[in-house]
Design a protein around this motif. Sequence first.
Motif, PDB file in Angstrom:
ATOM      1  N   ASP A 181      12.400  -2.951  -0.536  1.00  5.66           N
ATOM      2  CA  ASP A 181      13.346  -3.947  -1.020  1.00  5.66           C
ATOM      3  C   ASP A 181      13.385  -4.069  -2.545  1.00  5.66           C
ATOM      4  O   ASP A 181      14.201  -4.811  -3.085  1.00  5.66           O
ATOM      5  CB  ASP A 181      13.139  -5.311  -0.359  1.00  5.66           C
ATOM      6  CG  ASP A 181      11.795  -5.937  -0.629  1.00  5.66           C
ATOM      7  OD1 ASP A 181      11.008  -5.425  -1.467  1.00  5.66           O
ATOM      8  OD2 ASP A 181      11.498  -6.964   0.012  1.00  5.66           O
ATOM      9  N   ASP A 182      12.561  -3.304  -3.257  1.00  8.13           N
ATOM     10  CA  ASP A 182      12.660  -3.269  -4.721  1.00  8.13           C
ATOM     11  C   ASP A 182      13.551  -2.114  -5.185  1.00  8.13           C
ATOM     12  O   ASP A 182      13.638  -1.820  -6.367  1.00  8.13           O
ATOM     13  CB  ASP A 182      11.278  -3.201  -5.376  1.00  8.13           C
ATOM     14  CG  ASP A 182      10.543  -1.889  -5.118  1.00  8.13           C
ATOM     15  OD1 ASP A 182      11.012  -1.061  -4.311  1.00  8.13           O
ATOM     16  OD2 ASP A 182       9.471  -1.690  -5.728  1.00  8.13           O
ATOM     17  N   TYR A 216       0.832  -1.199   0.000  1.00  8.83           N
ATOM     18  CA  TYR A 216       0.000   0.000   0.000  1.00  8.83           C
ATOM     19  C   TYR A 216       0.871   1.255   0.000  1.00  8.83           C
ATOM     20  O   TYR A 216       0.670   2.179  -0.796  1.00  8.83           O
ATOM     21  CB  TYR A 216      -0.917  -0.050   1.223  1.00  8.83           C
ATOM     22  CG  TYR A 216      -1.784   1.158   1.450  1.00  8.83           C
ATOM     23  CD1 TYR A 216      -2.741   1.546   0.519  1.00  8.83           C
ATOM     24  CD2 TYR A 216      -1.684   1.887   2.625  1.00  8.83           C
ATOM     25  CE1 TYR A 216      -3.561   2.638   0.752  1.00  8.83           C
ATOM     26  CE2 TYR A 216      -2.498   2.973   2.868  1.00  8.83           C
ATOM     27  CZ  TYR A 216      -3.433   3.349   1.930  1.00  8.83           C
ATOM     28  OH  TYR A 216      -4.248   4.434   2.159  1.00  8.83           O
ATOM     29  N   LEU A 217       1.865   1.286   0.886  1.00  5.96           N
ATOM     30  CA  LEU A 217       2.755   2.440   0.941  1.00  5.96           C
ATOM     31  C   LEU A 217       3.541   2.597  -0.359  1.00  5.96           C
ATOM     32  O   LEU A 217       3.756   3.710  -0.832  1.00  5.96           O
ATOM     33  CB  LEU A 217       3.709   2.313   2.129  1.00  5.96           C
ATOM     34  CG  LEU A 217       3.062   2.466   3.499  1.00  5.96           C
ATOM     35  CD1 LEU A 217       4.002   1.990   4.597  1.00  5.96           C
ATOM     36  CD2 LEU A 217       2.636   3.910   3.735  1.00  5.96           C
ATOM     37  N   ARG A 218       3.948   1.488  -0.942  1.00  6.38           N
ATOM     38  CA  ARG A 218       4.741   1.546  -2.172  1.00  6.38           C
ATOM     39  C   ARG A 218       3.919   2.062  -3.348  1.00  6.38           C
ATOM     40  O   ARG A 218       4.375   2.893  -4.120  1.00  6.38           O
ATOM     41  CB  ARG A 218       5.301   0.147  -2.483  1.00  6.38           C
ATOM     42  CG  ARG A 218       6.094   0.043  -3.766  1.00  6.38           C
ATOM     43  CD  ARG A 218       7.338   0.911  -3.736  1.00  6.38           C
ATOM     44  NE  ARG A 218       8.123   0.723  -4.947  1.00  6.38           N
ATOM     45  CZ  ARG A 218       7.874   1.355  -6.098  1.00  6.38           C
ATOM     46  NH1 ARG A 218       6.870   2.220  -6.194  1.00  6.38           N
ATOM     47  NH2 ARG A 218       8.642   1.129  -7.147  1.00  6.38           N
ATOM     48  N   GLN A 269      -4.069  -8.025 -12.470  1.00  3.93           N
ATOM     49  CA  GLN A 269      -4.564  -8.673 -11.265  1.00  3.93           C
ATOM     50  C   GLN A 269      -3.438  -8.779 -10.281  1.00  3.93           C
ATOM     51  O   GLN A 269      -2.278  -8.966 -10.650  1.00  3.93           O
ATOM     52  CB  GLN A 269      -5.065 -10.093 -11.572  1.00  3.93           C
ATOM     53  CG  GLN A 269      -6.325 -10.126 -12.375  1.00  3.93           C
ATOM     54  CD  GLN A 269      -6.805 -11.562 -12.541  1.00  3.93           C
ATOM     55  OE1 GLN A 269      -6.031 -12.521 -12.468  1.00  3.93           O
ATOM     56  NE2 GLN A 269      -8.095 -11.718 -12.781  1.00  3.93           N
ATOM     57  N   ARG A 270      -3.766  -8.643  -9.012  1.00  2.00           N
ATOM     58  CA  ARG A 270      -2.775  -8.859  -7.960  1.00  2.00           C
ATOM     59  C   ARG A 270      -2.520 -10.349  -7.840  1.00  2.00           C
ATOM     60  O   ARG A 270      -3.409 -11.156  -8.025  1.00  2.00           O
ATOM     61  CB  ARG A 270      -3.306  -8.359  -6.611  1.00  2.00           C
ATOM     62  CG  ARG A 270      -3.352  -6.840  -6.533  1.00  2.00           C
ATOM     63  CD  ARG A 270      -3.811  -6.354  -5.162  1.00  2.00           C
ATOM     64  NE  ARG A 270      -2.797  -6.648  -4.169  1.00  2.00           N
ATOM     65  CZ  ARG A 270      -2.903  -7.584  -3.222  1.00  2.00           C
ATOM     66  NH1 ARG A 270      -3.991  -8.312  -3.122  1.00  2.00           N
ATOM     67  NH2 ARG A 270      -1.932  -7.793  -2.367  1.00  2.00           N
ATOM     68  N   ASN A 271      -1.300 -10.689  -7.506  1.00  2.00           N
ATOM     69  CA  ASN A 271      -0.909 -12.096  -7.334  1.00  2.00           C
ATOM     70  C   ASN A 271      -0.667 -12.390  -5.857  1.00  2.00           C
ATOM     71  O   ASN A 271       0.446 -12.687  -5.454  1.00  2.00           O
ATOM     72  CB  ASN A 271       0.347 -12.400  -8.141  1.00  2.00           C
ATOM     73  CG  ASN A 271       0.122 -12.238  -9.618  1.00  2.00           C
ATOM     74  OD1 ASN A 271      -0.915 -12.655 -10.113  1.00  2.00           O
ATOM     75  ND2 ASN A 271       1.048 -11.634 -10.314  1.00  2.00           N
ATOM     76  N   GLY A 280       2.626  -5.328  -9.690  1.00  2.00           N
ATOM     77  CA  GLY A 280       3.608  -6.322  -9.272  1.00  2.00           C
ATOM     78  C   GLY A 280       4.304  -6.008  -7.965  1.00  2.00           C
ATOM     79  O   GLY A 280       5.436  -6.428  -7.752  1.00  2.00           O
ATOM     80  N   LYS A 281       3.655  -5.292  -7.081  1.00  2.00           N
ATOM     81  CA  LYS A 281       4.272  -4.897  -5.811  1.00  2.00           C
ATOM     82  C   LYS A 281       3.753  -5.708  -4.622  1.00  2.00           C
ATOM     83  O   LYS A 281       3.997  -5.367  -3.474  1.00  2.00           O
ATOM     84  CB  LYS A 281       4.047  -3.396  -5.552  1.00  2.00           C
ATOM     85  CG  LYS A 281       4.588  -2.492  -6.641  1.00  2.00           C
ATOM     86  CD  LYS A 281       6.072  -2.685  -6.842  1.00  2.00           C
ATOM     87  CE  LYS A 281       6.605  -1.815  -7.966  1.00  2.00           C
ATOM     88  NZ  LYS A 281       7.999  -2.121  -8.264  1.00  2.00           N
TER      89      LYS A 281
END
Length: 130
Positions: free
Chosen positions: A86-87, A41-43, A123-125, A64-65
């Motif tokens: 971490d990304d 959410y923050l990202r 779509q979220r994974n 993809g986060k």
Amino acid sequence: MKRPARRETGHIPTDIRLHRRSRMLEVHFDNGRRFELGAEYLRVYSPSAEVRGHGPGQAILQVGKESVGIVGIEPVGQYALRIDFDDGHNTGLYSWDLLYDLGENQAAYWQDYLDALADAGHQRNGGKGA
């Protein structure tokens, strides 16, 4: 996707805790409110130009986060946090007002994000989300 409003709340954190395992940032404010904000959410709501763009209508949908984590937080003066993800993303400064707004409006902003993903055909994974 709606972006958090830049409005003055005047609320100041009294305690900030990073829970790496659960990938949550817990923020307690001076009015007694407490928010748990997920790393994803923050990202995706980073206040950086990389995410928001340099002007109205230039925001870039973050995809993809789902598995992103927070590796560190650093205070910036007496008004904000810099969050290291971490990304490799670490350019957004999360003001106290922004953190409060993200907490107070988390359900609505998260739904806006999910709707924007769907509208864009993504779509979220998995992941913990908001």
